[in-house]
Enzyme design. Structure first.
Site, PDB file in Angstrom:
ATOM      1  N   LYS A   1       3.283 -31.267  16.001  1.00  0.00           N
ATOM      2  CA  LYS A   1       3.574 -32.644  15.570  1.00  0.00           C
ATOM      3  C   LYS A   1       3.764 -33.548  16.792  1.00  0.00           C
ATOM      4  CE  LYS A   1       4.124 -34.147  11.994  1.00  0.00           C
ATOM      5  NZ  LYS A   1       3.137 -34.768  11.063  1.00  0.00           N
TER       6      LYS A   1
ATOM      7  N   THR B   1      -5.051 -28.598  12.095  1.00  0.00           N
ATOM      8  CA  THR B   1      -4.864 -29.815  11.291  1.00  0.00           C
ATOM      9  C   THR B   1      -4.026 -30.860  12.021  1.00  0.00           C
ATOM     10  OG1 THR B   1      -5.173 -28.814   9.118  1.00  0.00           O
ATOM     11  CG2 THR B   1      -3.675 -30.698   9.231  1.00  0.00           C
TER      12      THR B   1
ATOM     13  N   TYR C   1      20.220 -18.874   6.625  1.00  0.00           N
ATOM     14  CA  TYR C   1      19.898 -18.458   7.997  1.00  0.00           C
ATOM     15  C   TYR C   1      21.146 -18.396   8.875  1.00  0.00           C
ATOM     16  CZ  TYR C   1      14.785 -18.947   7.762  1.00  0.00           C
ATOM     17  OH  TYR C   1      13.446 -18.785   7.495  1.00  0.00           O
TER      18      TYR C   1
ATOM     19  N   ASN D   1      23.889 -26.478   7.185  1.00  0.00           N
ATOM     20  CA  ASN D   1      23.261 -25.701   6.116  1.00  0.00           C
ATOM     21  C   ASN D   1      24.306 -25.095   5.193  1.00  0.00           C
ATOM     22  OD1 ASN D   1      20.716 -26.341   6.942  1.00  0.00           O
ATOM     23  ND2 ASN D   1      20.304 -24.390   7.963  1.00  0.00           N
TER      24      ASN D   1
ATOM     25  N   THR E   1       7.917 -36.695  12.983  1.00  0.00           N
ATOM     26  CA  THR E   1       9.162 -36.071  12.533  1.00  0.00           C
ATOM     27  C   THR E   1      10.233 -36.122  13.626  1.00  0.00           C
ATOM     28  OG1 THR E   1      10.133 -33.894  12.061  1.00  0.00           O
ATOM     29  CG2 THR E   1       8.029 -33.873  13.159  1.00  0.00           C
ATOM     30  N   ASP E   2      11.479 -36.038  13.226  1.00  0.00           N
ATOM     31  CA  ASP E   2      12.572 -35.992  14.216  1.00  0.00           C
ATOM     32  C   ASP E   2      12.560 -34.668  14.993  1.00  0.00           C
ATOM     33  OD1 ASP E   2      13.497 -34.267  12.202  1.00  0.00           O
ATOM     34  OD2 ASP E   2      15.476 -35.199  12.035  1.00  0.00           O
ATOM     35  N   GLU E   3      11.802 -33.670  14.489  1.00  0.00           N
ATOM     36  CA  GLU E   3      11.803 -32.357  15.145  1.00  0.00           C
ATOM     37  C   GLU E   3      11.098 -32.389  16.502  1.00  0.00           C
ATOM     38  OE1 GLU E   3      11.227 -28.932  12.736  1.00  0.00           O
ATOM     39  OE2 GLU E   3      11.805 -29.956  10.892  1.00  0.00           O
TER      40      GLU E   3
ATOM     41  N   TYR F   1       5.451 -25.629  14.943  1.00  0.00           N
ATOM     42  CA  TYR F   1       5.269 -26.800  14.067  1.00  0.00           C
ATOM     43  C   TYR F   1       5.607 -28.079  14.830  1.00  0.00           C
ATOM     44  CZ  TYR F   1       6.738 -30.464  10.806  1.00  0.00           C
ATOM     45  OH  TYR F   1       6.905 -31.676  10.174  1.00  0.00           O
TER      46      TYR F   1
ATOM     47  N   ASP G   1     -11.131 -32.665   4.387  1.00  0.00           N
ATOM     48  CA  ASP G   1     -10.331 -32.212   5.527  1.00  0.00           C
ATOM     49  C   ASP G   1     -10.286 -33.307   6.587  1.00  0.00           C
ATOM     50  OD1 ASP G   1      -9.402 -30.819   7.787  1.00  0.00           O
ATOM     51  OD2 ASP G   1     -10.470 -28.987   7.229  1.00  0.00           O
ATOM     52  N   ILE G   2      -9.102 -33.600   7.130  1.00  0.00           N
ATOM     53  CA  ILE G   2      -9.053 -34.634   8.184  1.00  0.00           C
ATOM     54  C   ILE G   2      -9.757 -34.170   9.471  1.00  0.00           C
ATOM     55  CG2 ILE G   2      -6.996 -35.891   7.374  1.00  0.00           C
ATOM     56  CD1 ILE G   2      -5.439 -34.464   9.660  1.00  0.00           C
TER      57      ILE G   2
ATOM     58  N   PRO H   1      18.879 -17.224   0.487  1.00  0.00           N
ATOM     59  CA  PRO H   1      18.992 -16.717   1.864  1.00  0.00           C
ATOM     60  C   PRO H   1      19.456 -17.811   2.822  1.00  0.00           C
ATOM     61  CG  PRO H   1      16.700 -17.207   1.348  1.00  0.00           C
ATOM     62  CD  PRO H   1      17.498 -17.655   0.159  1.00  0.00           C
TER      63      PRO H   1
ATOM     64  N   ALA I   1      -1.666 -35.548  -1.577  1.00  0.00           N
ATOM     65  CA  ALA I   1      -1.341 -34.655  -2.704  1.00  0.00           C
ATOM     66  C   ALA I   1      -0.129 -33.775  -2.388  1.00  0.00           C
ATOM     67  CB  ALA I   1      -2.551 -33.776  -3.048  1.00  0.00           C
TER      68      ALA I   1
ATOM     69  N   LYS J   1      10.567 -24.878   0.929  1.00  0.00           N
ATOM     70  CA  LYS J   1      11.495 -25.641   1.753  1.00  0.00           C
ATOM     71  C   LYS J   1      12.909 -25.456   1.210  1.00  0.00           C
ATOM     72  CE  LYS J   1       8.080 -27.306   4.179  1.00  0.00           C
ATOM     73  NZ  LYS J   1       7.236 -28.417   3.860  1.00  0.00           N
TER      74      LYS J   1
END
Ligand code: NAD
Length: 326
Positions: free
Chosen positions: A155, A102, A208, A249, A127-129, A151, A63-64, A206, A9, A190
């Site tokens: 991940k 989670t 950064y 950015n 994610t690439d992060e 985060y 919930d997972i 805003p 969702a 986001k």
């Protein structure tokens, strides 16, 4: 065939489900599709409204992290695509509790249920992060992980746990590490939907720090198509997914201002995000060579279409705005 889509969702998961049920993924055509979602602030039934009456679709609120529920759902499931996660870096800087719960414990619960059920294929969306910042060049799939934000750390933990379940228990697991997504139905915290909705409302945005942070942008439709190919034909291991559209950015802000007919006076410089990674970049040649994937949506066209969608779908995003205009 039955597919379980966790976090279906949310922004990316709901796009995957809408496309799957519309027949866009021939490899998954005719799949019975079950969405499991906790409906956190980021999960929105409106994202699935167009498929709600589909005969091959079922929604389960849950919930997972719920082991019994996951065990019950995994029985008779052939494929799980795990999009479920806490996803906003700024929230993880404020408080990472839900991220550990989670992203780490939840993913482990899902993996254990899949291993116990047997015969389940898992695609885990990472994610690439997880690599942290890269000054030059691009990471390949075998690069070491060095996440910086809570985060990204959560991940990375779930990503490595997924790979460990393959190596240790023989579970068929593919992990995808994708760059920044944009498109319709993205929660307006986001950067792209935040900026677009503020500019549409005549407000300021805003930016950064010095705005030099670089991200690779991919349209959500390309990401989801890549996930469908990995789900159908990937071999266990890691696949990078990238859009091939790196932008600072500042560059992104300039494009959004131009699309909305605003100028730089609409930009407010704000203190940089803590631990803000300067640049992410993944080498996406493996998925192109192995699965023939290449992005189709050019950034210029995708951004214009996204701005148009937010302009035309105010009733979707207006109730979600939490922050007053700066
Ligand atoms: P999102 O925040 O829009 O959606 C997350 C969904 O997960 C929501 O529907 C939420 O209700 C659900 N969820 C959260 N906790 C849950 C739980 N405990 N059990 C069940 N459902 C739960 O996120 P998104 O942008 O769609 O991201 C989806 C996945 O893709 C995430 O794993 C994210 O890390 C990954 N990803 C996102 C991007 C991006 O740019 N957005 C890029 C690369 C990877």
């Amino acid at each position: 065939m039955r597919v379980l889509v966790t976090g279906g969702a949310g922004f990316i998961g709901s796009h995957f489900v809408r496309q799957l049920l519309s027949g866009a993924y021939p490899e998954l055509a005719d799949a019975e599709t079950v969405v499991l979602d906790k409906l956190t602030y980021a999960g929105n039934p409106a994202n699935l409204a167009t498929v709600a009456g589909h005969p091959r679709y079922r929604f389960v609120e849950g919930d997972i992290c719920d082991g019994e529920l996951m065990a019950a759902l995994l029985r008779g499931t052939d494929l799980v695509v795990n999009f479920a996660a806490e996803t906003h870096v700024d929230r993880s800087i404020e408080d990472a509790d839900a991220f550990v719960r989670t992203n780490v414990l939840g993913t482990h619960t899902l993996l254990r249920a899949a291993a116990d059920a047997g015969g389940v294929r898992v695609v885990h969306i990472s994610t690439d992060e997880v690599y942290g910042s890269v000054a030059d060049g691009s990471w390949t799939e075998d690069a070491p992980l060095a996440p910086n934000s809570p985060y990204a750390a959560s991940k990375a933990a779930s990503d490595l746990m997924a790979l460990a379940f393959h190596r240790t228990h023989g579970l068929e697991v593919c992990v995808t590490r994708c760059s920044n997504n944009y498109g319709p139905y993205q929660y307006p915290e986001k950067v792209i939907p935040l900026f677009v909705t503020r500019l549409l409302d005549g407000g300021r945005v805003p930016l950064y720090g010095d705005g030099r942070n670089v991200r690779d942008w991919i349209h959500v439709d390309d990401h989801c198509r890549a996930v469908s190919l990995v789900a159908a034909k990937g071999t266990p291991g890691v696949y990078h997914i990238g859009g091939g559209s790196e932008l600072s950015n500042t560059g992104l802000t300039e494009r959004l201002l131009a699309l909305l007919g605003r100028d730089w006076s609409a930009v407010e410089s704000v203190a940089d995000r803590k631990g803000h990674d300067l640049r992410y970049s993944v080498d996406a040649s493996k998925i192109r060579a192995e699965l023939g994937f290449a992005p189709r949506v050019a950034l210029t066209d995708g951004l214009a279409a996204t701005v148009r969608w937010y302009r035309e779908n105010r009733s979707w995003w207006q109730p979600l705005l939490r922050h007053p205009q700066p």
